[in-house]
Scaffold this active site. Structure first.
Site, PDB file in Angstrom:
ATOM      1  N   GLU B  29      -1.208   5.829  18.537  1.00  0.00           N
ATOM      2  CA  GLU B  29      -1.490   6.309  17.189  1.00  0.00           C
ATOM      3  C   GLU B  29      -0.203   6.236  16.372  1.00  0.00           C
ATOM      4  O   GLU B  29       0.847   6.671  16.834  1.00  0.00           O
ATOM      5  CB  GLU B  29      -2.033   7.748  17.254  1.00  0.00           C
ATOM      6  CG  GLU B  29      -3.425   7.788  17.879  1.00  0.00           C
ATOM      7  CD  GLU B  29      -3.742   9.093  18.585  1.00  0.00           C
ATOM      8  OE1 GLU B  29      -3.070  10.094  18.321  1.00  0.00           O
ATOM      9  OE2 GLU B  29      -4.671   9.096  19.412  1.00  0.00           O
ATOM     10  N   GLU B  56      -8.343   8.153  22.316  1.00  0.00           N
ATOM     11  CA  GLU B  56      -7.562   7.940  23.536  1.00  0.00           C
ATOM     12  C   GLU B  56      -8.396   7.372  24.675  1.00  0.00           C
ATOM     13  O   GLU B  56      -7.932   6.510  25.429  1.00  0.00           O
ATOM     14  CB  GLU B  56      -6.896   9.236  23.991  1.00  0.00           C
ATOM     15  CG  GLU B  56      -5.690   9.651  23.175  1.00  0.00           C
ATOM     16  CD  GLU B  56      -6.050  10.452  21.923  1.00  0.00           C
ATOM     17  OE1 GLU B  56      -7.256  10.581  21.611  1.00  0.00           O
ATOM     18  OE2 GLU B  56      -5.125  10.951  21.262  1.00  0.00           O
ATOM     19  N   PHE B  79       1.625  13.635  23.400  1.00  0.00           N
ATOM     20  CA  PHE B  79       1.854  14.738  24.329  1.00  0.00           C
ATOM     21  C   PHE B  79       1.041  14.521  25.606  1.00  0.00           C
ATOM     22  O   PHE B  79      -0.120  14.106  25.542  1.00  0.00           O
ATOM     23  CB  PHE B  79       1.443  16.064  23.681  1.00  0.00           C
ATOM     24  CG  PHE B  79       2.323  16.457  22.513  1.00  0.00           C
ATOM     25  CD1 PHE B  79       3.341  17.379  22.677  1.00  0.00           C
ATOM     26  CD2 PHE B  79       2.148  15.888  21.252  1.00  0.00           C
ATOM     27  CE1 PHE B  79       4.168  17.743  21.616  1.00  0.00           C
ATOM     28  CE2 PHE B  79       2.973  16.233  20.191  1.00  0.00           C
ATOM     29  CZ  PHE B  79       3.977  17.166  20.373  1.00  0.00           C
ATOM     30  N   ASP B  81      -0.399  16.576  27.223  1.00  0.00           N
ATOM     31  CA  ASP B  81      -1.603  17.402  27.083  1.00  0.00           C
ATOM     32  C   ASP B  81      -2.803  16.584  26.607  1.00  0.00           C
ATOM     33  O   ASP B  81      -3.948  16.955  26.862  1.00  0.00           O
ATOM     34  CB  ASP B  81      -1.334  18.520  26.078  1.00  0.00           C
ATOM     35  CG  ASP B  81      -0.005  19.215  26.302  1.00  0.00           C
ATOM     36  OD1 ASP B  81      -0.011  20.395  26.637  1.00  0.00           O
ATOM     37  OD2 ASP B  81       1.052  18.561  26.135  1.00  0.00           O
ATOM     38  N   HIS B 125       0.286  21.872  23.749  1.00  0.00           N
ATOM     39  CA  HIS B 125       1.290  20.839  23.461  1.00  0.00           C
ATOM     40  C   HIS B 125       2.558  21.028  24.293  1.00  0.00           C
ATOM     41  O   HIS B 125       3.608  20.489  23.914  1.00  0.00           O
ATOM     42  CB  HIS B 125       1.710  20.878  21.987  1.00  0.00           C
ATOM     43  CG  HIS B 125       0.742  20.299  21.009  1.00  0.00           C
ATOM     44  ND1 HIS B 125      -0.442  20.900  20.689  1.00  0.00           N
ATOM     45  CD2 HIS B 125       0.781  19.168  20.247  1.00  0.00           C
ATOM     46  CE1 HIS B 125      -1.076  20.177  19.775  1.00  0.00           C
ATOM     47  NE2 HIS B 125      -0.359  19.120  19.496  1.00  0.00           N
TER      48      HIS B 125
HETATM   49  C1  LIG Z   1      -6.632  14.263  21.034  1.00  0.00           C
HETATM   50  C2  LIG Z   1      -5.455  14.243  20.143  1.00  0.00           C
HETATM   51  N1  LIG Z   1      -4.829  13.077  19.883  1.00  0.00           N
HETATM   52  C3  LIG Z   1      -3.767  13.040  19.069  1.00  0.00           C
HETATM   53  C4  LIG Z   1      -3.287  14.178  18.475  1.00  0.00           C
HETATM   54  C5  LIG Z   1      -2.055  14.126  17.582  1.00  0.00           C
HETATM   55  N2  LIG Z   1      -2.436  14.410  16.201  1.00  0.00           N
HETATM   56  C6  LIG Z   1      -2.313  15.631  15.663  1.00  0.00           C
HETATM   57  S1  LIG Z   1      -2.936  15.717  14.122  1.00  0.00           S
HETATM   58  C7  LIG Z   1      -3.326  14.070  14.130  1.00  0.00           C
HETATM   59  C8  LIG Z   1      -3.966  13.443  12.949  1.00  0.00           C
HETATM   60  C9  LIG Z   1      -5.284  14.064  12.688  1.00  0.00           C
HETATM   61  O1  LIG Z   1      -5.828  13.460  11.565  1.00  0.00           O
HETATM   62  P1  LIG Z   1      -7.094  14.083  10.873  1.00  0.00           P
HETATM   63  O2  LIG Z   1      -8.124  14.393  11.878  1.00  0.00           O
HETATM   64  O3  LIG Z   1      -7.480  13.178   9.773  1.00  0.00           O
HETATM   65  O4  LIG Z   1      -6.593  15.490  10.319  1.00  0.00           O
HETATM   66  P2  LIG Z   1      -5.501  15.770   9.184  1.00  0.00           P
HETATM   67  O5  LIG Z   1      -4.193  15.917   9.878  1.00  0.00           O
HETATM   68  O6  LIG Z   1      -5.535  14.671   8.234  1.00  0.00           O
HETATM   69  O7  LIG Z   1      -5.946  17.061   8.600  1.00  0.00           O
HETATM   70  C10 LIG Z   1      -2.999  13.502  15.356  1.00  0.00           C
HETATM   71  C11 LIG Z   1      -3.201  12.095  15.690  1.00  0.00           C
HETATM   72  C12 LIG Z   1      -3.949  15.375  18.790  1.00  0.00           C
HETATM   73  N3  LIG Z   1      -3.537  16.546  18.281  1.00  0.00           N
HETATM   74  N4  LIG Z   1      -5.027  15.378  19.599  1.00  0.00           N
END
Ligand SMILES: Cc1ncc(C[n+]2csc(CCOP(=O)(O)OP(=O)(O)O)c2C)c(N)n1
Ligand SMILES: Cc1ncc(C[n+]2csc(CCOP(=O)(O)OP(=O)(O)O)c2C)c(N)n1
Ligand SMILES: [Mg+2]
Ligand SMILES: [Mg+2]
Lengths: 328, 329, 329, 328
Positions: B29, B56, B79, B81, B125
């Protein structure tokens, strides 16, 4: 895209909705300055206030929501105590989760807030579960699953659509499309036209709604709530509103976001200003501007008091590390 | 030798191998907007740094399929996690594909992930989780504790033909260290004696290596010389270096911030208690994180991970201080 | 006492508690067409036996949310190998929700799953995997070895307020045993001494209990009396029964069909080597499945799981035979 | 639903397609009797032959497929050795996977067969990965991901749609809707109208195809292959054809399937008979009926020879248990 020109919301309801948005804005913009002195990760919600406020205004106090990593706005809109939240963000034992949770895990089941979630899409199945409880017990409660445009691609979220349809769960999928998942633009990862179309592919009705327009958000949610309570099952709502801040405090320079001028967003796409102008132009029945100003001042004062309370000295007992792993 | 950070060392290993081997691709990502070890790599390798949607399960599974058909994907899980949402693809597909196919294929895949406590991110995390992956046959698990090892182990991971979980401790990213510019690989299954000593063997990984070294200083002041060993790779594990050390010291302490049960600490302690029982002159000791999720509160999180005092105490509790007393009499 | 099978015993515990507690609901694929312990329960409880689509992540997560809001879901995962597709919901949600919420909620959830080798299903349907779940704080893990325990432990799981992973060994489903008709619960964290003995403590779980008992017969013929202990719950673990036994016997063998690394065998062996080192008169021994996926071939699968000969050999290798020889002289 | 009345397939191609179906049928129906003396679980493919045969006939030898627990038909259609497969089912060291895999893990990468899979939907991301290799290396290969109506609800499958669209992977999602996932009817769990509609929600073109009609299957696949090779990305195809046997040998009494009379299916919905009648009526250019009869006899003989070879005494060396865990 669903927008709304008329509403039967009363002045009192509008006041409450505006107050919610105002408190969220005050909370989040205050955190923007505070973040560097706070432990942990902080994802701000400014810009998206109309979604949390509009959705939760259409819910009863005992209805449920499950939130995301960007969860402060949802928590405030669902009635969580602002001071207890602020204390949680400081990692204090008198925080809303006793300091065990932090920003990404704020929860208050007594308010129907099932928790922010550190996993993208992680809260969505939980919300389905609360809806299942309601269905099994015939309580008439509904449950809202918030997720972002990025999180909406998670397997657990997409599976939840299948599950909710198969069991006709009283759940509303509230997809907040704020244009980005971290640095990835929604246009790159959000395959298909929109979530309403994606929902149709799962046999679920859906709509795309202007997420800056709290009246439209409320109206779309109210209809979904009606369907859910009537036993007609799930609805998918895509709300479009960009965040004013970066993905996470102290993390990004927003270089991935060349067109997004936060100042422009704040003048052209501010959900609070939009509601004010709707009231001013008379399409929405609301209080006088000076009353809204007072609400804003009260919100700022509320948040400031929370910061003050959260800044009091405290001690955390390391032995509490082992508490609450099990019920016994 | 020039000094660079742990994250730069990992990035350098990736860049050098990518120049050499066109089959290496990076998947994750925001890969093209990465801030960690892979920062900027998309500029040099625009076609081989691939942004992924937050899927993922799909992209780890795709990396397995790609690895089995000719690429060498390096997947960023962010992470550790989050490995939970791709766990089937790791545990049932990547780890088993070669075996189930009777050895006719291989899965040269690298999964990178940040691990460990210290960043105040709360329960979802901050985990270690390596015991889960070490348990699973078919996976290799690597956890460098310093920039030199980070570069060399990543270089090895990139030429290894089996799926490798490469664990980067998030609190070590800015650790500086001497790292040669030219490429070099550190073979898997070879532990490093970080500090030689005669009185007690202390095995530590990741951030716990420096905790063990701090404990060594404390103990040295008491006249106790511990031998600190960093296994570097957790699977395969270099038991012979550990056994050799215990044969000399007669004592064992294992330090790891993962939870205690079914852990790497029990793994190493039990193997020694089985295979080198005769050499042990006192109980093995395990210093681990507690059987609790990682709390958000900084005070509690700091109490979660083992510190030098606990390690020193555990060393004494191997019965060593009594011995030491006897010896010095 | 009447004799019923292991799977009937589990089904009876479910039926009895469902009559008593309306909040218990069963969720699983084909629940209304189940062939195992839950067979027919949908006839008595048509509204509380719910068929699920093949969406484990969603429905396990939903069960967590349902548990936290008033239901007591019992989720059928079918094979424990499939827990991998719902691993986030188990590891990051179910196990941590209470902790992250500062103890203000609980997650009374039961996850049922078949485990173990013997059914010739290959690498993705034959795993043990309990070490992964024992490692995770917040989960309880139960693994009955006989019909009596199966009923009593399930009854306890159904009133326990924490998430419980209830592991049903697939090769024990048709095992008969005496089981009282009236409801009874076996508390978690209480091991059972299955066969008392004086010379060596043998800890075994699931199907390995009968393997240990077979070894006991072999050894008895040699004049060696082993004490066989079934922990019954793996998390929490009744260390005091195990420690008490080792204090008497001075020897320990752990038998488990899971893979060897970071396993329950290392867990128990290491705890004893740490906490009861003084009592040990010889090396601890671990008898486990190998560090390899489970093969399909019946001959190889049979070689995978430990058998009585290996257990007996391990008992001898604790140094016991020498001792025994000494004693009998 | 896509059916096809015309085709430009040559007589030779039709012969090959018929032969493939005939071998699958012979293999599976033979296993039906043999299953009780075999180790392990056996999921038979009879009834769905036109899907495997039609799809794989549209592929090149070096294209890829990833299969399911019901994988024998796919393996045969992709060119796996029938005797080596039969030996694998017997758990022999000379089986196609050395006896390590068994029915649910038959794989032959040299034929582009990435493996059956014990996890519902488990093979789908793997197929995307092979497509990624092809895309990165510019080989022009395509990859087919098979899954069932039940497996199509798995998160990994739905996420794969997002991934395939975002990367425009040369992958074809072949959803075999055989009406049931174990005992659960597709109507209960297959939310939405069909997979073509679901695909549209992900921005992917899709079609529903008569899975008994091998000409239609081939045509739909050929078009998807053309798109994939042209860089136009993924396609979703839903093939409808019921299985003649139960979910798994020695497992179910099919009581959940009151309307499905296997004998009726065999007369009314047999893909081999359908192709024969299309040839007979002249809409498809094919060989004379006696030649098809000979193909059937050859198929039976081939399978019988495989059974004989697989029934030879053998020894398995338990020490090989530890081989192939790692490359070294
Ligand atoms: C399963 C998982 N993969 C990756 C992440 C890392 N991560 C945290 S926020 C985010 C982006 C999320 O985007 P969105 O759902 O559009 O929410 P926004 O931050 O725009 O509110 C990512 C990839 C995570 N927390 N959980
Ligand atoms: C992840 C996962 N969950 C459950 C199962 C058990 N299972 C095996 S086959 C099957 C039904 C699959 O249905 P479908 O995908 O329609 O394929 P079909 O059997 O009809 O060919 C199920 C639930 C599994 N193998 N994997
Ligand atoms: Mg977003
Ligand atoms: Mg099906």
């Amino acid at each position: 895209m669903g927008t709304s020109r008329t509403t039967d919301l009363t002045v009192d309801q509008i006041v409450e909705i505006y107050r919610t948005m105002s408190v969220i804005r005050a909370f989040e913009d205050r955190l923007h300055g505070l973040a560097k002195s706070l432990p942990g990760a902080v994802h701000l919600y400014s810009g998206q206030e109309a979604v949390a406020a509009g959705v939760c205004a259409a819910l009863a106090p005992d209805d449920y929501i499950a939130s995301t990593h960007r969860g402060h706005g949802h928590a405030i809109a669902k009635g969580c105590d602002v001071e207890a939240m602020m204390k949680e963000l400081h990692g204090r034992p008198d925080g809303i989760c006793g300091g065990k949770g932090g920003s990404m895990h704020i929860a208050d089941f007594d308010r129907g807030m099932l928790g922010a979630n550190g996993l993208a899409g992680g809260g969505v199945p939980l919300a389905c579960g609360a809806a299942l409880t309601a269905r099994q017990q015939g309580t008439g409660q509904v449950s809202v699953a918030f997720t972002g445009d990025g999180g909406a691609n998670q397997g657990a979220v997409l599976e939840s659509l299948v599950l909710a349809r198969m069991l006709d769960l009283p759940v509303i999928f509230a997809i907040e499309n704020n244009g980005y998942a971290q640095a990835t633009p929604a246009a790159a990862h959000f395959s298909g036209t929109d979530m309403a179309q994606r929902a149709a592919g799962f046999g679920i009705p859906g709509a795309v709604v202007d997420g800056y327009d709290v009246i439209a958000v409320h109206a779309a949610t109210a209809e979904a709530v009606r369907r859910a309570r009537a036993g007609e099952g799930p609805t998918v709502l895509e709300f479009r509103a960009e965040r004013f801040h970066g993905h996470m405090e102290l993390w990004d320079d927003q270089s991935y976001r060349p067109d997004a001028d936060p100042e422009r967003l704040r003048t052209e796409s501010d959900p609070l200003l939009l509601l004010r102008s709707r009231i001013a132009e008379g399409t929405v029945a609301g209080p006088a501007a000076f009353e809204l100003d007072r609400i804003d001042r009260d919100a700022t004062a509320l948040v400031e008091a929370a910061v003050t309370a959260a800044s009091e000295p405290f001690t955390a007992d390391p032995r509490t590390l082992l508490d609450h792993v099990y019920t016994r | 030798m020039r000094t660079i950070t742990y994250q730069q060392a990992i990035g350098e290993a990736l860049a050098q191998q990518m120049r050499f081997d066109r089959s290496v691709v990076l998947m994750g990502e925001d890969s093209t907007n990465a801030w960690g070890p892979t920062k900027g790599l998309h500029l040099e390798f625009p076609d081989r740094v691939l942004d992924m949607p937050i899927t993922e399960a799909a992209f780890v599974g795709a990396a397995v399929g790609a690895a089995a058909t000719g690429l060498r994907p390096v997947v960023d899980l962010l992470f550790i996690d989050f490995a939970t949402v791709a766990f089937d693809q790791i545990a049932n597909q990547a780890a088993k594909l070669r075996y189930m196919a009777g050895g006719r294929i291989s899965v040269p895949l690298v999964l990178r992930a940040m691990w460990g406590t210290g960043l105040r991110r709360g329960a979802q995390h901050s985990q270690a989780l390596h015991p889960l992956f070490v348990h699973l046959p078919g996976l290799k698990v690597v956890a460098p504790s310093n920039p030199y090892d980070a570069k060399g182990l990543m270089a090895q991971a990139l030429v290894d033909d089996d799926p490798v979980l490469f664990l980067e401790h998030k609190m070590l990213y800015f650790m500086p260290g001497g790292v040669p510019e030219e490429p070099y690989a550190i073979p898997f299954g070879s532990a490093k004696v970080v500090r030689p000593g005669t009185d007690c063997t202390v095995v530590a990984i990741g951030r716990m290596v420096s905790v063990a070294l701090a404990a060594a200083e404390q103990l040295a002041a008491e006249g106790v010389q511990i031998e600190v060993i960093d296994p570097r790779t957790l699977s395969p594990l270099d038991t012979s270096t550990i056994y050799g050390s215990v044969e000399r010291t007669g004592r064992l302490v294992v330090v790891d911030e993962a939870h205690p049960r079914c852990s790497l600490a029990t793994d190493i302690a039990a193997q020694v208690a089985q295979d080198r029982f005769a050499a042990l002159r006192g109980p093995v000791r395990m210093v681990t994180g507690p059987h609790a999720p990682v709390p958000f509160s900084p005070e509690l999180e700091d109490a979660f991970a083992p510190g030098p005092d606990q390690v020193a105490e555990a060393v004494r509790a191997t019965g060593l201080v009594k011995d030491a007393a006897v010896r010095s009499r």
